[in-house]
Design an enzyme around this catalytic site. Structure first.
Site, PDB file in Angstrom:
ATOM      1  N   GLY A 239       0.765  -1.245   0.000  1.00 24.97           N
ATOM      2  CA  GLY A 239       0.000   0.000   0.000  1.00 24.97           C
ATOM      3  C   GLY A 239       0.788   1.282   0.000  1.00 24.97           C
ATOM      4  O   GLY A 239       0.206   2.363  -0.173  1.00 24.97           O
ATOM      5  N   PRO A 274       4.781  -5.196  -0.580  1.00 28.81           N
ATOM      6  CA  PRO A 274       4.832  -3.989  -1.415  1.00 28.81           C
ATOM      7  C   PRO A 274       4.757  -4.314  -2.896  1.00 28.81           C
ATOM      8  O   PRO A 274       5.348  -5.299  -3.353  1.00 28.81           O
ATOM      9  CB  PRO A 274       6.212  -3.400  -1.085  1.00 28.81           C
ATOM     10  CG  PRO A 274       7.038  -4.606  -0.779  1.00 28.81           C
ATOM     11  CD  PRO A 274       6.120  -5.581  -0.091  1.00 28.81           C
ATOM     12  N   GLY A 275       4.039  -3.502  -3.632  1.00 27.83           N
ATOM     13  CA  GLY A 275       3.979  -3.671  -5.080  1.00 27.83           C
ATOM     14  C   GLY A 275       4.423  -2.383  -5.750  1.00 27.83           C
ATOM     15  O   GLY A 275       5.561  -2.235  -6.190  1.00 27.83           O
ATOM     16  N   CYS A 342     -12.189   3.485 -29.273  1.00 29.16           N
ATOM     17  CA  CYS A 342     -13.450   4.207 -29.504  1.00 29.16           C
ATOM     18  C   CYS A 342     -14.216   4.427 -28.208  1.00 29.16           C
ATOM     19  O   CYS A 342     -15.340   3.942 -28.052  1.00 29.16           O
ATOM     20  CB  CYS A 342     -14.319   3.396 -30.442  1.00 29.16           C
ATOM     21  SG  CYS A 342     -13.331   2.517 -31.629  1.00 29.16           S
ATOM     22  N   GLU A 343     -13.588   5.074 -27.266  1.00 24.71           N
ATOM     23  CA  GLU A 343     -14.259   5.398 -26.011  1.00 24.71           C
ATOM     24  C   GLU A 343     -13.777   6.758 -25.550  1.00 24.71           C
ATOM     25  O   GLU A 343     -12.569   7.038 -25.598  1.00 24.71           O
ATOM     26  CB  GLU A 343     -13.896   4.392 -24.914  1.00 24.71           C
ATOM     27  CG  GLU A 343     -14.356   2.995 -25.212  1.00 24.71           C
ATOM     28  CD  GLU A 343     -14.756   2.246 -23.952  1.00 24.71           C
ATOM     29  OE1 GLU A 343     -15.122   2.879 -22.948  1.00 24.71           O
ATOM     30  OE2 GLU A 343     -14.710   1.015 -24.020  1.00 24.71           O
TER      31      GLU A 343
HETATM   32  N1  LLP Z   1      -1.356  -7.024  -0.884  1.00 27.23           N
HETATM   33  C1  LLP Z   1      -2.653  -7.128  -1.217  1.00 27.23           C
HETATM   34  C2  LLP Z   1      -3.494  -8.104  -0.525  1.00 27.23           C
HETATM   35  C3  LLP Z   1      -3.195  -6.314  -2.241  1.00 27.23           C
HETATM   36  O1  LLP Z   1      -4.476  -6.428  -2.562  1.00 27.23           O
HETATM   37  C4  LLP Z   1      -2.367  -5.368  -2.893  1.00 27.23           C
HETATM   38  C5  LLP Z   1      -2.897  -4.505  -3.950  1.00 27.23           C
HETATM   39  C6  LLP Z   1      -1.003  -5.300  -2.513  1.00 27.23           C
HETATM   40  C7  LLP Z   1      -0.533  -6.135  -1.493  1.00 27.23           C
HETATM   41  C8  LLP Z   1      -0.030  -4.352  -3.156  1.00 27.23           C
HETATM   42  O2  LLP Z   1      -0.379  -3.040  -2.949  1.00 27.23           O
HETATM   43  P1  LLP Z   1       0.604  -1.858  -3.389  1.00 27.23           P
HETATM   44  O3  LLP Z   1       1.850  -1.954  -2.537  1.00 27.23           O
HETATM   45  O4  LLP Z   1       0.936  -2.027  -4.812  1.00 27.23           O
HETATM   46  O5  LLP Z   1      -0.159  -0.637  -3.117  1.00 27.23           O
HETATM   47  N2  LLP Z   1      -4.732  -1.291  -9.848  1.00 27.23           N
HETATM   48  C9  LLP Z   1      -4.664  -0.267  -8.832  1.00 27.23           C
HETATM   49  C10 LLP Z   1      -4.082  -0.798  -7.534  1.00 27.23           C
HETATM   50  C11 LLP Z   1      -4.807  -1.975  -6.980  1.00 27.23           C
HETATM   51  C12 LLP Z   1      -4.156  -2.554  -5.755  1.00 27.23           C
HETATM   52  C13 LLP Z   1      -4.730  -3.872  -5.416  1.00 27.23           C
HETATM   53  N3  LLP Z   1      -4.108  -4.526  -4.312  1.00 27.23           N
HETATM   54  C14 LLP Z   1      -3.876   0.910  -9.377  1.00 27.23           C
HETATM   55  O6  LLP Z   1      -3.469   0.880 -10.535  1.00 27.23           O
HETATM   56  O7  LLP Z   1      -3.687   1.888  -8.680  1.00 27.23           O
END
Ligand code: LLP
Length: 419
Positions: A239, A274-275, A342-343
């Site tokens: 997050g 973390p993503g 086309c949107e």
């Molecule tokens: N763990 C869980 C259980 C999650 O659902 C997520 C993201 C993460 C970790 C990683 O979160 P991060 O560190 O990346 O914030 N598609 C959206 C974001 C969706 C996030 C979904 N879950 C965007 O492009 O902003």
């Protein structure tokens, strides 16, 4: 900080001019910097000095094999939400005892696959899922290692579509149900309670929501210990936000400090997922200007990348900086940067001040490493774009652009509609 910088008005990825890659690979494509990916991983990991968290990179942010392999080589774990991500993770070399599995809709086949792969932990999101995992583990003669995902009802102050820890969200179990869930799990034969988990949302820039969530997890742990339940792992999810425009997110070191302060009197093994913070600013989208036109109200810059390639602006109104790859023009215009689909929702930037680009110019759409390619689709039968990784002065196509024939893979025409 990242490795996409101008040298004499020309944008480079590490030591490679992006123009050169575009000439070799065609456009559009995603481009990642190896050095940035590596540095972000280390910065995040090293921020937790003395705590030694298990950093389970969240595959969904960018699930490309080369990127997964890089993080598995760096010793990371993996956070998955599907059988497909498990498959990719194992192929990329992650050891299964560093894989955690979240998600509210795990199917039987996915549960069995994860059980037989001996993953570290299932993050369970409902009592029915708990029951099913216990049953499947029994059938496979295994004990499933589990945590319950708690929904601590804190406001992450982010876009509503990426908030996950509010009462009204579909994720996890509220605290009271989690207590009941832990008691129920304690009575089951085929599960082993090892953890407690939450994930409150994405692109969070402040410390407070993390603090509040962690405090409620610690309180819950104290509560369930009264029933003799011992918790080893505390999974805080992901997050942490990044800079897209002018945000000032917590630095990983401040994030780590916030968590460390609350954990100091506990003996948890910390897990983090973390993503975005790792891959978001390690990647860009490179696209070419196809045409320009002026409507009665607006100027449009039409690019060869569209919402099927990068859906974040359309879906979340997300901001991505758009920059020329070669700076030739001082003049600025205000325009919508739009794709070929086309949107009306197909835009990369809306009412944006950008340099006065010309037909055939290359544009870099910044901060596109997370939830970029991972959310790309074949909408409008557009082949999925290529992905390229740069390291120093070399670049490598880590995913070939799809061909037209790939678009029909797996399709067939039934005899009853053949003439
Ligand atoms: N763990 C869980 C259980 C999650 O659902 C997520 C993201 C993460 C970790 C990683 O979160 P991060 O560190 O990346 O914030 N598609 C959206 C974001 C969706 C996030 C979904 N879950 C965007 O492009 O902003």
């Amino acid at each position: 900080m990242h490795h996409f910088v101008y040298r004499e008005n020309e944008l480079y990825a590490e030591d490679v001019p992006i123009k050169k890659i575009a000439e070799a690979v065609g456009t559009p494509f995603y481009l990642y910097s190896h050095a940035t990916l590596k540095r972000h991983f280390h910065t995040f990991n090293d921020a937790f000095q003395g705590i030694y968290p298990l950093v389970c990179y969240s595959a969904k942010a960018n699930t490309s094999l080369a990127i997964l392999k890089l993080f598995s080589d760096l010793g990371g774990g993996l956070d998955i939400v599907s059988g497909g991500e498990l498959y990719r993770g194992l192929k990329a070399g992650f050891s299964s005892d560093k894989i955690v599995y979240s998600g509210i809709g795990k199917r039987v086949d996915e549960i069995d696959y994860a059980l037989s792969s001996k993953i570290l932990m299932f993050n369970i999101e409902s009592l029915e899922e708990l029951e099913l995992i216990d049953k499947r583990a029994g059938i496979l003669k295994m004990k499933a290692p589990i945590a319950l995902r708690v929904n601590p009802d804190v406001d992450p102050k982010t876009h509503p579509y990426i908030s996950t820890g509010l009462k009204k969200n579909k994720f996890g179990l509220d605290i009271q149900s989690a207590i009941e869930g832990y008691k129920a799990a304690n009575r089951l034969q085929n599960v082993r309670i090892i953890g407690i988990d939450c994930h409150i949302g994405s692109q969070i820039t402040e410390a407070k929501p993390f603090e509040d969530a962690l405090q409620s997890l610690i309180n819950l742990k104290n509560e369930i210990e009264k029933f003799g339940i011992k918790i080893k792992y505390l999974d805080m999810g992901g997050g942490l936000g990044i800079v897209y425009e002018d945000e000032s997110p917590l630095h990983p070191s401040e994030y780590a400090k916030t968590i460390a302060a609350l954990l100091k009197d506990t003996s948890f093994q910390l897990i983090l997922e973390p993503g975005r913070v790792i891959v978001g600013n390690a990647g860009i989208l490179v696209t070419r200007v196809l045409y320009r036109k002026s409507g009665l109200k607006k100027k449009f810059v039409i690019t060869d990348a569209g919402m099927n390639d990068l859906i974040r602006p359309s879906l979340y109104d997300a901001f991505h900086a758009v920059q020329p790859v070669v700076k030739t023009e001082e003049t600025q215009i205000v325009a919508d940067v739009v794709g070929p689909i086309c949107e009306t929702g197909d835009f990369l930037a809306m009412d944006r001040k950008i340099s006065d680009v010309k037909k055939d110019d290359l544009l870099a759409v910044m901060s596109a490493g997370a939830y970029g390619f991972a959310m790309a689709s074949n909408y409008c039968s557009r082949p999925k774009l290529a992905e390229v990784m740069v390291k120093d002065n070399q670049f490598h196509v880590i995913r070939a652009r799809q061909q037209y024939s790939d678009l029909m893979e797996g399709e067939s025409i039934p005899s009853f509609i053949q003439g």
